[in-house]
Design an enzyme around this catalytic site. Structure first.
Site, short mmCIF file in Angstrom:
data_model
loop_
_atom_site.label_atom_id
_atom_site.label_comp_id
_atom_site.label_asym_id
_atom_site.label_seq_id
_atom_site.Cartn_x
_atom_site.Cartn_y
_atom_site.Cartn_z
N CYS A 331 0.80 -1.24 0.00
CA CYS A 331 0.00 0.00 0.00
C CYS A 331 0.83 1.29 0.00
O CYS A 331 0.57 2.17 -0.82
CB CYS A 331 -0.96 0.01 1.17
SG CYS A 331 -1.38 -1.59 1.80
N ARG A 360 6.83 -11.14 5.35
CA ARG A 360 6.21 -11.05 6.68
C ARG A 360 6.81 -12.13 7.55
O ARG A 360 6.81 -13.30 7.16
CB ARG A 360 4.69 -11.25 6.58
CG ARG A 360 4.02 -10.17 5.77
CD ARG A 360 2.53 -10.39 5.68
NE ARG A 360 1.94 -9.44 4.75
CZ ARG A 360 0.67 -9.44 4.38
NH1 ARG A 360 -0.15 -10.36 4.87
NH2 ARG A 360 0.20 -8.54 3.54
N GLN A 378 1.86 -11.10 -3.56
CA GLN A 378 0.45 -10.84 -3.32
C GLN A 378 -0.15 -10.25 -4.60
O GLN A 378 0.44 -9.38 -5.21
CB GLN A 378 0.37 -9.81 -2.20
CG GLN A 378 -0.92 -9.83 -1.45
CD GLN A 378 -0.94 -8.75 -0.38
OE1 GLN A 378 -0.25 -7.73 -0.47
NE2 GLN A 378 -1.74 -8.96 0.64
N ASP A 380 -2.14 -7.92 -5.47
CA ASP A 380 -2.71 -6.76 -4.80
C ASP A 380 -3.31 -5.78 -5.80
O ASP A 380 -2.97 -5.81 -6.98
CB ASP A 380 -1.56 -6.06 -4.06
CG ASP A 380 -2.01 -5.40 -2.79
OD1 ASP A 380 -3.22 -5.24 -2.61
OD2 ASP A 380 -1.13 -5.02 -2.00
N HIS A 382 -5.03 -1.48 -5.54
CA HIS A 382 -5.63 -0.39 -4.79
C HIS A 382 -6.54 0.37 -5.71
O HIS A 382 -6.17 0.69 -6.83
CB HIS A 382 -4.53 0.50 -4.20
CG HIS A 382 -3.71 -0.22 -3.18
ND1 HIS A 382 -2.44 -0.66 -3.43
CD2 HIS A 382 -4.03 -0.64 -1.94
CE1 HIS A 382 -1.99 -1.29 -2.36
NE2 HIS A 382 -2.94 -1.31 -1.44
N LYS A 462 -13.34 -5.29 6.47
CA LYS A 462 -13.00 -6.05 5.27
C LYS A 462 -14.01 -7.15 4.97
O LYS A 462 -14.77 -7.57 5.84
CB LYS A 462 -11.61 -6.66 5.42
CG LYS A 462 -11.50 -7.62 6.58
CD LYS A 462 -10.14 -8.30 6.62
CE LYS A 462 -10.08 -9.28 7.79
NZ LYS A 462 -8.93 -10.15 7.77
N HIS A 508 -8.26 -1.56 -0.65
CA HIS A 508 -7.20 -2.56 -0.86
C HIS A 508 -7.91 -3.86 -1.21
O HIS A 508 -8.91 -4.19 -0.59
CB HIS A 508 -6.42 -2.86 0.42
CG HIS A 508 -5.92 -1.67 1.16
ND1 HIS A 508 -4.63 -1.28 1.12
CD2 HIS A 508 -6.56 -0.80 1.97
CE1 HIS A 508 -4.46 -0.21 1.89
NE2 HIS A 508 -5.63 0.10 2.42
ZN ZN Z 1 -3.07 -2.20 0.33
#
Ligand code: ZN
Ligand code: ZN
Length: 638
Positions: A331, A360, A378, A380, A382, A462, A508
């Site tokens: 992000c 992580r 990931q 991902d 946005h 979420k 996200h």
């Molecule tokens: Zn994010």
């Protein structure tokens, strides 16, 4: 009289005090026999609950997820009674349901061994056969604490209860346990059960406390369901992705990097096939793609809130006398890209995807093949939009997500909505707005969902997507998280229609979650029998003898030209050995060629997992294979 509305809208009148169980009997003996609990005005209760006033009611059976949970929990009581009768010195601690079953934590000095399971099961069978009724008794918290004096575990459970009315359930004469309920009407309704395992567990997970024994069991509505479950467990063992991944040379791990996967060439073919598909779907849904650095200044992570909320899971480094962090999420990088230019409401919604490599830290004890790793990619994205656009954007993400899952054959999913956790950033007002937007989108799509109170991310509520694989195991994959906080922290703005600067909403979202984990799930879901479009090698040409090598080479060239991933087996092995080897490598198609095929321009096709074979022209084989790849067909038959 009580006025009762049934799920189909029928309204019945019954005498006050008629129980839910009696009502089920009135509706039909079949339903009464299958009934395990009832839902009155949405609340799950015992069948012995009397019906009063104007209510809606649904009779719940073991076919219903919640009904099955009631059976499992009741079975935990039966197991507890059995254990207490074998070992009278047992102190019961806590016995909840878990996925596919239940457990009970017991404090008992003598270790329970797998050898004891049969003895426990026999005792349970006796209790079941006796068909003892579960009887609920209620009292105040103070009375319950007095009643339980000296039992530190149960007293502790009572002190944690949020209600002031405490209930106990007895089964028949003797055995009684503190419990919120509800329960099945009698011990003969707990289904077909089996004790599965026993493990050590600390009280409240606290290692300074005494180690308890956690006895796991499973129960199913019928013997058939239990057998199917046990068979699925056996099958899961055979499909272990760590074993198959090694056997098929897809990936490996090294002591040089615990929790960091090495993806091998065949694994990369699967990986890249997924990426290509993923990109095409994102293109269709009008996403752009970026790539941001994995190492960024530590200051950035202070600003993003990760430092305060996620530091324990992050890796750090230092160079040029400056502290840096390795990104655990994409992000902040996405925010920096956003800030490189001005934005207007006209270009919203702005959908920016990133296949971002994140790190992580996980404790070494919890790592598990590709399922739990310390470094992963990931999928991902946005989305930056105005508050008015949130609902439509969430709907778009839901549609994209279902399209992607469908291509892999995942048709069975459920959705969970997680709300504000204790540790969070942003005002209550912002949280409410965000949560409502997510709920509205789900309602608009007519999607059933479950609410997980307090389970949201620290920066917003979420929606999580859970899929079921062919072994009926549930996996959390995708997530959509609303975030009104980070754009403010990073000073993101856009010019609105009234020419003023405003803060965009940031969404996200990830669909597959971690690529590594998703590939692990696919390996087990398919048992490494990948559909054609994902197979590292799709076709192998096998000449019967050296005499057919030239024809085999010509076939191979045609396949290669048709962009199939293929090879030729020119070894001196007998044809049956070549076929067996290819089966072992999970080859979708094997083309056997000999003089007869060479003369006619045909190929003899063996299909993975099938006995029969087919002789067809090369071109028609090629056309069939190409269309299966394009359509992402899972079935290989033609
Ligand atoms: Zn994010
Ligand atoms: Zn209970």
């Amino acid at each position: 009289m009580a006025k009762i509305t049934l799920p189909d809208g029928t309204v019945l009148e019954v005498g006050d005090g008629t129980t839910a169980g009696q009502l089920a009997q009135q509706i039909g003996p079949g339903l009464a026999k299958a009934a395990v609990a009832a839902r009155i005005d949405g609340k799950l209760v015992d069948l012995s609950t009397p019906l009063n006033g104007e209510i809606s009611i649904e009779i719940v059976t073991g076919k219903d997820d919640e009904g099955l949970e009631v059976m499992r929990h009741s079975c935990a009581h039966v197991m507890a009674e059995a254990i207490c009768s074998i070992w009278p010195e047992t102190k019961l601690v806590y016995g909840p349901t878990v996925e596919d079953g239940f457990y009970y934590d017991v404090d008992l000095d003598e270790p329970i061994r797998p050898d004891d399971f049969e003895r426990i099961e026999q005792k349970m069978a006796e209790i079941v056969k006796a068909g003892k009724p579960f009887v609920r008794k209620e009292m105040s918290k103070a009375e319950a604490i007095e009643k339980l004096a000296g039992d530190k575990y149960k007293t502790d459970n009572v002190s944690h209860a949020d209600s002031d009315t405490i209930s106990f359930y007895s089964q028949g004469d003797g055995f009684e346990d503190l419990c919120r309920g509800p329960h099945v009407p009698g011990t003969d309704k707990v289904g077909s059960f089996k004790i599965m395992s026993v493990a050590g567990a600390y009280w409240h997970g606290d290692p300074t406390q005494k180690m308890l024994q956690r006895v796991y069991g499973t129960t199913w509505p019928g013997k058939k369901d239990l057998d199917a479950h046990l068979q699925r467990l056996e099958e899961a063992k055979k499909r272990d992705h760590r074993v198959l991944g090694k056997q098929l040379d897809l990936f490996s791990f090294s002591d040089a990097g615990p929790g960091f996967a090495f993806v091998h060439p065949k694994g990369m073919i699967i990986w890249n096939s997924i990426v290509d598909f993923w990109r095409s779907v994102h293109d269709k849904y009008e996403y752009e793609e970026i790539r941001t650095p994995i190492i960024l200044n530590e200051e950035l992570w202070h600003k993003s809130g990760h430092w305060d909320n996620y530091k324990e899971n992050m890796y750090f480094t230092n160079f040029d006398d400056t502290d840096y962090a390795i990104k655990p999420m994409n992000c902040p990088g996405g925010c920096l890209v956003y800030k490189t230019r001005q934005h207007s409401y006209r270009e919203f919604p702005l959908r920016v995807a990133e296949l971002g490599l994140v790190h992580r830290h996980e404790a070494s004890g919890v790592m598990h093949g590709l399922f739990r790793v310390r470094q992963f990619t990931q999928d991902d994205a946005h989305i930056f939009c105005t508050p008015e656009q949130i609902e439509a954007e969430i709907i778009g993400v839901i549609e994209l997500t279902f399209e992607i899952y469908g291509a892999f054959g995942f048709e069975d999913f459920h959705i969970e909505l997680s709300t504000r956790p204790d540790k969070h950033i942003g005002s209550d007002e912002i949280w409410d707005t965000a949560t409502n937007a997510l709920e509205d989108a789900l309602k608009h799509k007519n999607i059933d969902y479950k609410i997980n109170e307090g389970d949201g991310a620290f920066y917003g509520p979420k929606i999580d997507f859970h899929i079921r694989d062919c072994l009926k195991r549930s996996w959390q994959l995708g997530t959509i998280q609303l975030d009104f906080s980070m754009p403010e922290r990073f000073g993101l703005v856009y010019t609105d229609s009234d020419n003023t600067d405003k803060t965009p909403v940031m969404i996200h979202r990830a669909v597959l979650g971690s690529f590594e984990r998703f590939i692990g799930i696919l390996i087990e879901h398919y048992g490494a029998n990948f559909p054609l479009w994902l197979s590292p090698e799709q076709v192998r040409v096998m000449p019967i003898s050296e005499k057919s090598n030239d024809y085999a080479k010509a076939v191979y060239a045609r396949l290669k030209e048709g962009q199939l991933r293929c090879s030729c087996d020119f070894s001196n092995e007998k044809i049956n050995a070549k076929i067996a080897k290819a089966h072992g490598e999970r080859l979708p198609y094997m083309l056997v060629v000999g003089p007869r095929e060479a003369d006619s321009g045909m190929v003899n096709v063996r299909i993975r997992g099938l006995k029969e074979n087919k002789t067809v022209e090369i071109d028609s084989f090629l056309e069939m294979a190409r269309s299966k790849i394009v359509d992402k067909e899972i079935n290989l038959q033609f």
